[in-house]
Scaffold this motif. Structure first.
Motif, short mmCIF file in Angstrom:
data_model
loop_
_atom_site.label_atom_id
_atom_site.label_comp_id
_atom_site.label_asym_id
_atom_site.label_seq_id
_atom_site.Cartn_x
_atom_site.Cartn_y
_atom_site.Cartn_z
N HIS A 148 58.96 7.79 8.59
CA HIS A 148 59.28 7.14 9.77
C HIS A 148 60.61 7.04 10.35
O HIS A 148 61.06 7.18 11.42
CB HIS A 148 58.67 5.78 9.67
CG HIS A 148 58.39 4.97 10.92
ND1 HIS A 148 57.60 5.16 12.16
CD2 HIS A 148 59.21 3.75 11.36
CE1 HIS A 148 57.96 4.30 13.05
NE2 HIS A 148 58.88 3.38 12.47
N ARG A 149 61.58 6.56 9.43
CA ARG A 149 62.90 5.95 9.78
C ARG A 149 63.46 7.35 10.25
O ARG A 149 64.33 7.26 11.25
CB ARG A 149 63.57 5.36 8.61
CG ARG A 149 62.80 4.30 7.97
CD ARG A 149 62.88 2.92 9.22
NE ARG A 149 62.37 1.54 8.33
CZ ARG A 149 62.12 0.62 9.00
NH1 ARG A 149 62.20 0.76 10.41
NH2 ARG A 149 61.55 -0.47 8.80
N VAL A 150 63.27 8.34 9.36
CA VAL A 150 64.09 9.62 9.81
C VAL A 150 63.69 10.12 10.87
O VAL A 150 64.39 10.84 11.85
CB VAL A 150 64.08 10.38 8.56
CG1 VAL A 150 64.78 11.87 8.78
CG2 VAL A 150 64.96 9.83 7.29
N SER A 151 62.19 10.10 11.17
CA SER A 151 61.86 10.65 12.52
C SER A 151 62.39 9.78 13.76
O SER A 151 62.81 10.63 14.43
CB SER A 151 60.28 10.51 12.44
OG SER A 151 59.77 11.09 11.53
N LEU A 152 62.37 8.49 13.71
CA LEU A 152 63.20 7.70 14.54
C LEU A 152 64.71 8.38 14.92
O LEU A 152 65.17 8.11 16.02
CB LEU A 152 63.03 6.20 14.57
CG LEU A 152 61.54 5.91 14.69
CD1 LEU A 152 61.68 4.34 14.25
CD2 LEU A 152 61.01 6.17 16.00
N MET A 153 65.25 8.49 13.55
CA MET A 153 66.84 8.67 13.69
C MET A 153 67.02 10.03 14.32
O MET A 153 67.84 10.24 15.14
CB MET A 153 67.40 8.73 12.16
CG MET A 153 67.30 7.47 11.75
SD MET A 153 67.93 7.30 9.76
CE MET A 153 69.43 8.19 9.79
N VAL A 154 65.85 11.14 14.22
CA VAL A 154 65.97 12.31 14.64
C VAL A 154 65.93 12.22 16.18
O VAL A 154 66.55 12.84 17.02
CB VAL A 154 65.07 13.46 14.02
CG1 VAL A 154 64.87 14.64 14.79
CG2 VAL A 154 65.49 13.77 12.55
#
Length: 426
Positions: free
Chosen positions: A217-223
């Motif tokens: 979730h966090r990395v998806s938002l970061m991307v």
């Protein structure tokens, strides 16, 4: 007839024929030789009394006395033979050892009682008849002497044999119980190892699920924010700064959650025994009290909105109140949060630009959540996020693990829906 060594099991058996051990064979052969010598000497007197050659009397005595060698195999026959030669005044060793062997064997006790009584009566009669002529006028003394001889040659070997037989059976029973307990302990150890292996597998699954939820979730938002940052860096520097700040916040949050889980792993791995570590880890990673809750869903939805996703958040009903506490059990709230989080992550991955509706319903004794996205906007930029295919599997495992219901699949008109119902486990 007693059980042979083969019938009782061949563990540790090294004797010939019916003997279980060589020392038993040696003992019986020695007793048979002693009995044969005794009966051979007594056969001389017997031959003289009946008027037959002494050689025949000796041969008869040796043959009869040597039958003691078969006392373990045929104890009843040996005792009967001893009773049969009682009138010949021979075979005292044969009679005493035969009665002891019969009493100590597994022969029925009534057989031992009958043959013992026959030997007692026969010894009494023979002793009385032989001593009556030697002690004239002392009939009472003859009777006492006959009773003493009959009892002395019959009762002690029978009682001693019964004691030895009971002791032997008790030792065999204790040995069987010890073997049974050893097998049970071995089985329990195997089951404990299986449970430990299951716990380790469950631990790895839970850790993988938590890591996936946090990182994905966090990395998806970061991307997504990084892609937006790249797109507006030149045109709108102020928005680029905001996106960069959001990326930094997402990264810090991801690192914080990862540190918390790694701290649990380190604490569990430093435990003195592996079993408590596994139990602590399974309980801590799966249902932490300070994990995410339903109260944080608004902030979770806000993060997706900040990433450019059109998200509506609907709440129906009021959370339960019990003992001054508002909400559900910690594991229920964490699971509900993770389901919504993973569903939003999938929307970022597979439906960029689509309209998303998040619904949360508080019902009697349960909480329901639903995340539904519409058809993907073809003009939206594809974020290019990788997918391992574990998101739906992890959500299903979480929900079913708490006794809930999980349903996911496409909806009419395009789009995808994820629904879950969790019971209140308090």
């Amino acid at each position: 007839m007693t059980l042979t060594g083969e019938e009782r099991g061949g563990a540790g058996r090294d004797g010939p024929w019916w003997w279980e051990r060589r020392r038993e064979a040696a003992l019986d052969v020695g007793l048979g030789a002693v009995s044969a010598v005794e009966c051979g000497f007594e056969g001389v007197v017997f031959a003289r009394d009946v008027g037959m050659p002494s050689v025949l009397g000796v041969l008869f005595g040796v043959f009869v006395g040597g039958a003691l060698v078969a006392r373990r195999r045929w104890p009843v026959a040996v005792v009967l033979l001893g009773i049969a030669i009682t009138p010949a005044a021979m075979g005292f060793v044969l009679g005493v050892v035969g009665l002891y062997t019969l009493a100590a064997s597994e022969a029925p006790k009534r057989v031992t009682a009958v043959l013992g009584s026959m030997s007692l009566v026969g010894t009494f009669v023979v002793t009385y008849l032989r001593t009556r002529g030697d002690i004239e006028g002392e009939r009472f003394l003859v009777i006492v002497l006959s009773v003493f001889m009959a009892v002395a040659l019959t009762v002690p070997p029978v009682l001693f044999g019964l004691y030895i037989g009971a002791r032997r059976r008790l030792m065999e029973s204790l040995q069987e119980r010890a073997d049974s307990l050893e097998r049970e302990l071995s089985l329990l150890a195997d089951r404990a190892e299986e449970r430990a292996e299951w716990a380790r597998t469950e631990e790895r699954t839970r850790i993988a699920r938590e890591m996936h939820d946090v990182v994905a979730h966090r990395v998806s938002l970061m991307v997504v924010h990084a892609a937006a940052l790249e797109a507006v860096a030149v045109k709108d520097p102020a928005k680029a700064v905001r996106n960069a700040a959001l990326v930094g916040d997402m990264g810090r949050q991801a690192l914080t959650e990862l540190r918390e889980m790694l701290g649990v792993l380190r604490a569990s791995s430093s435990a003195p025994a592996p079993a408590p570590a596994v139990v602590a880890l399974v309980g801590t990673v799966g249902t932490v009290e300070d994990g995410p809750s339903l109260a944080e869903l608004e902030a979770l939805v806000g993060q997706s909105r900040a990433a450019g996703m059109a998200v509506e958040f609907e709440v129906h009903g009021e959370p339960p109140r019990e003992g001054g506490a508002v909400g559900y059990a910690a594991e229920v709230e964490q699971t509900a949060y993770r389901v919504v989080q993973e569903a939003l992550t999938n929307c970022h991955k597979h439906a960029p630009g689509a309209r998303v509706v998040v619904r949360l319903a508080h019902r009697a004794g349960e909480v329901a959540m639903q995340v539904e996205n519409g058809p993907c906007d073809g003009e939206a930029a594809e974020p290019g996020l990788p997918s391992g295919g574990n998101g739906l599997v992890g959500m299903r495992e979480r929900v079913l693990g708490l006794g809930g219901v999980f349903v996911s699949g496409p909806v009419d008109g395009g789009g995808f829906r994820v629904s879950a119902v969790l019971p209140d486990t308090r």
